[in-house]
Design a protein around this motif. Structure first.
Motif, short mmCIF file in Angstrom:
data_model
loop_
_atom_site.label_atom_id
_atom_site.label_comp_id
_atom_site.label_asym_id
_atom_site.label_seq_id
_atom_site.Cartn_x
_atom_site.Cartn_y
_atom_site.Cartn_z
N LYS A 54 0.83 -1.20 0.00
CA LYS A 54 0.00 0.00 0.00
C LYS A 54 0.87 1.26 0.00
O LYS A 54 0.55 2.27 -0.68
N ALA A 55 1.97 1.23 0.75
CA ALA A 55 2.87 2.39 0.77
C ALA A 55 3.50 2.61 -0.60
O ALA A 55 3.61 3.76 -1.09
N ASP A 56 3.91 1.51 -1.24
CA ASP A 56 4.50 1.64 -2.58
C ASP A 56 3.48 2.19 -3.58
O ASP A 56 3.80 3.04 -4.44
N GLU A 57 2.24 1.67 -3.49
CA GLU A 57 1.21 2.16 -4.41
C GLU A 57 0.92 3.65 -4.16
O GLU A 57 0.68 4.42 -5.11
N LEU A 58 0.96 4.09 -2.90
CA LEU A 58 0.73 5.51 -2.59
C LEU A 58 1.84 6.38 -3.19
O LEU A 58 1.57 7.43 -3.83
N VAL A 59 3.08 5.96 -3.03
CA VAL A 59 4.20 6.74 -3.58
C VAL A 59 4.13 6.77 -5.09
O VAL A 59 4.32 7.82 -5.75
N SER A 60 3.82 5.60 -5.71
CA SER A 60 3.72 5.55 -7.17
C SER A 60 2.60 6.44 -7.68
O SER A 60 2.74 7.15 -8.70
N GLY A 61 1.45 6.43 -6.99
CA GLY A 61 0.34 7.28 -7.40
C GLY A 61 0.67 8.76 -7.29
O GLY A 61 0.32 9.56 -8.18
N VAL A 62 1.31 9.14 -6.20
CA VAL A 62 1.69 10.55 -6.04
C VAL A 62 2.66 10.98 -7.14
O VAL A 62 2.55 12.08 -7.72
N ASN A 277 7.51 7.42 1.60
CA ASN A 277 8.25 8.68 1.47
C ASN A 277 7.66 9.49 0.31
O ASN A 277 7.95 9.25 -0.86
N ILE A 278 6.78 10.45 0.66
CA ILE A 278 6.06 11.26 -0.32
C ILE A 278 6.93 12.46 -0.72
O ILE A 278 7.34 13.26 0.14
N PRO A 279 7.23 12.61 -2.04
CA PRO A 279 8.02 13.79 -2.49
C PRO A 279 7.14 15.03 -2.55
O PRO A 279 6.51 15.32 -3.57
#
Length: 668
Positions: A54-62, A277-279
């Motif tokens: 879920k964390a990877d999908e969130l970073v990829s989506g952002v 880790n959200i940029p």
């Protein structure tokens, strides 16, 4: 109440069940515990992997949103500032198929005199002053994008856009990018409100879990409980554990944690967590915490099936165990019960039947052998008891007969003595000769009475062991002739024929003269008494000498069994004796049966005294008859003392061959 002992079968069944049932229950508990541990470990791994995914999908989506928004900011319609063309470009972006949803796009004019473009009814709440390029740092290049967490507005966004029965978790955030014209001047602020969909699987067998996202400021962006969205973590339950999770994420860890007050109505929850880790800017990142949570009972949902299987298996094993206990108890108790019935069925020990055998348990077979041996011993003891009872009964009968006989034998001579003396005293005699005749009768009766008393006293002495014998070497021929001469008149009076032995040579024997005479007189007198017609024969036989021994411990320095023997045989043609009655004759007070006591005088002590006396003189006496009316034969045995044997005998201090023997226990 008396506690009745349990049967062997019941005790055995209870002990088998009491031993096996706890083992089965302990095994079931250990299996359930092991299954729970395995399921829990699997749930932890799956939830931890789900949180990382879920964390990877969130970073990829952002990152996808940032890229698309930057591309839109570089398009010519936005740079030229044509409102219609800009609206068309923005609407084209929102209509494109993307893994995220753009809820609202606002093209906010940088100059007050220019027109802003938006795709929603109202403008976005993001203030222009918060945009980093609105008041740029002169020492740094302005960023080309920025991401903002909804923070406290997350609750409002959730309520406006989504329904409560969704199977997706929506993560809201705002993305902004500057739009410059050809001259490099800031024309628009491109701001988009975006939602990323995170699929949630709440099925009990799935471990995808619900999604919880907490931004870097501690605001809950998404949560299974809509009431907690938009709140800071210190406002919700389990704040200590959530703070611990955020600290662990910032340290770069990805693990699982148990939440006990996450949703109180559903009890304990299991959560896997990871960091995203959200940029938020090209040169800056913000760590958001992503959790995959599920109720513990759903994580252990498979345990119910295992428990059901174990319960069925345990019930089956208990049933099988009960049947096995019944089978074993029956197999072990049946041989014992057969032995019990066998022992109960023994009413008569005269015929002991073989005990039942199991042929499987040697101890029970051995017990059966012991019962058989016990019954055999009981049979032997019963025979002996019956014989003892018969002997006691016979002894009582003999005592009564002896008392009757003795009373009769004592009264008869006493009456004769008293009567004769009274006649003489009262002067009823006509002459002196008649007086002498009555006195002779009294004297004869007195002597007979004396013999009876002497016999009784002899029996008493023999039983007490106080009879003394005076041994001397005599010639058997003379003593035997004297005894026969004494009985000749009585034999002639009964009309019997007497056959005397022919003894040309002397036969030396060592005996007590008076006692041996008593034995001979008793035997000859019995032969005369019980013979009414026919003859009385007396024979003397001798046996050859065997090897002699000079063992000093032997009687008289000799082994008597090696000496030659003489047999005196007295045979009559009298009434005889039945074979089954002959063993009684050498017992004291016995005359075969009471009828003989009345027909013939005597107390029944003669033969018993004779045998004991002969045994004390190292001899023996036997009696034999073919039956009633067949006559009787009496055999007297004595060792012969030859001249050589006489020299081997020790001399007494007085020079006479005299010894005294104290009688031991007699064979009465």
């Amino acid at each position: 109440m008396i506690n009745r002992p349990r049967s062997f079968r019941r005790v055995l069944m209870l002990r088998i069940l009491l031993l096996s049932i706890p083992i089965l229950l302990i095994g079931q508990a250990m299996t359930l515990r092991k299954a729970r541990t395995s399921l829990l470990d699997t749930a932890r791994q799956n939830l931890s992997s789900s949180a990382a995914r879920k964390a990877d999908e969130l970073v990829s989506g952002v990152q996808a949103v940032e890229t698309n928004l930057q591309l839109l900011a570089q398009t010519e319609p936005l740079k030229q500032g044509d409102p219609a063309a800009a609206r068309a470009a923005v609407e084209q972006l929102t209509a494109a198929a993307t893994p995220y949803q753009i809820q609202c796009v606002e093209l906010r004019a940088a100059q007050p005199d220019e027109t802003s473009v938006r795709t929603c009814d109202r403008g976005l709440a993001l203030e222009t002053e918060k945009l980093p390029w609105s008041s740029p740092d002169p020492t740094e290049a302005p960023p080309d994008f920025a991401i903002f967490s909804p923070g406290a507005d997350a609750q409002l966004l959730q309520n406006q856009q989504f329904e409560s029965d969704r199977r997706e978790a929506l993560i809201h955030f705002t993305v902004a990018s500057p739009v410059y014209n050809e001259a490099g001047d800031l024309r628009y602020h491109l701001i988009a409100q975006v939602s990323l969909a995170q699929r949630e699987d709440t099925d009990p067998r799935s471990l995808v879990g619900n999604t919880v996202v907490i931004d870097s400021d501690g605001f809950i962006i998404t949560h299974p409980d809509q009431n907690q969205v938009g709140q800071k973590i210190f406002q919700v339950r389990d704040v200590e554990r959530l703070e611990s999770v955020i600290g662990s994420v910032r340290a770069g860890n990805s693990k699982t944690v148990h939440l006990f007050r996450f949703l109180p109505e559903q009890g304990e929850w299991l959560a896997g967590y990871a960091g995203a880790n959200i940029p938020i800017r090209p040169d800056r990142q913000s760590t958001w915490t992503v959790l995959a949570v599920t109720p513990l009972n759903q994580a252990l949902y498979g345990l119910k099936d295992i428990r059901d299987v174990l319960i069925l298996l345990t019930l089956g094993l208990l049933s099988a165990n009960a049947l096995l206990a019944i089978y074993i108890a029956r197999g072990l108790s049946l041989p014992i019960e057969r032995l019990i019935r066998y022992a109960q069925a023994v009413d008569d020990t005269s015929e002991v039947k073989p005990a039942p055998r199991s042929h499987e348990i040697w101890e029970l077979d051995y017990l059966g052998d012991m019962i058989e041996q016990m019954l055999e011993r009981l049979k032997t003891n019963l025979v002996q008891l019956r014989q003892a009872w018969q002997d006691a009964k016979l002894a009582s009968q003999l005592k009564n007969e002896f008392l009757a006989n003795t009373s009769h034998e004592l009264r008869t001579p006493l009456n004769a003595i008293i009567g004769s003396i009274q006649i003489v005293r009262d002067g009823y005699c006509d002459s002196h000769d008649e007086e002498m005749e009555f006195l002779e009768k009294a004297d004869s009766a007195a002597r007979h009475l004396l013999e009876i008393i002497r016999d009784i006293l002899d029996v008493g002495k023999i039983e007490a062991g106080t009879v003394h014998l005076h041994f001397e070497l005599i010639d058997l021929r003379r003593l035997l002739q004297d005894v026969l001469d004494m009985q000749t008149l009585q034999i002639q009076q009964k009309g019997l024929n007497l056959v005397r032995p022919e003894l040309p040579e002397p036969i030396m024997v060592k005996v007590d003269r008076s006692r041996f005479r008593q034995v001979l007189l008793n035997v000859v007198n019995n032969a005369i008494k019980f013979t009414d017609q026919g003859s009385i024969s007396v024979l003397v036989e001798s046996t050859a000498a065997a090897a002699t021994s000079t063992d000093p411990e032997a009687a008289d320095g000799l082994t008597l069994l090696t000496l030659p023997q003489v047999k005196i045989i007295i045979r009559d043609t009298g009434i005889g004796i039945a074979p089954e009655q002959q063993h009684k004759l050498f017992q004291p007070f016995v005359m075969v049966d009471g009828s003989y006591t009345r027909a013939y005088e005597g107390t029944g002590l003669g033969l018993a005294i004779s045998r004991n006396l002969m045994q004390l003189m190292q001899g023996d006496i036997e009696l034999w008859s073919e039956g009633v009316g067949q006559g009787t034969t009496v055999i007297i045995r004595l060792p012969i003392r030859t001249a050589d044997a006489h020299r081997l005998e020790p001399e007494s201090p007085s020079g006479a061959s005299e010894s005294q023997a104290l009688i031991g226990s007699s064979e009465l």
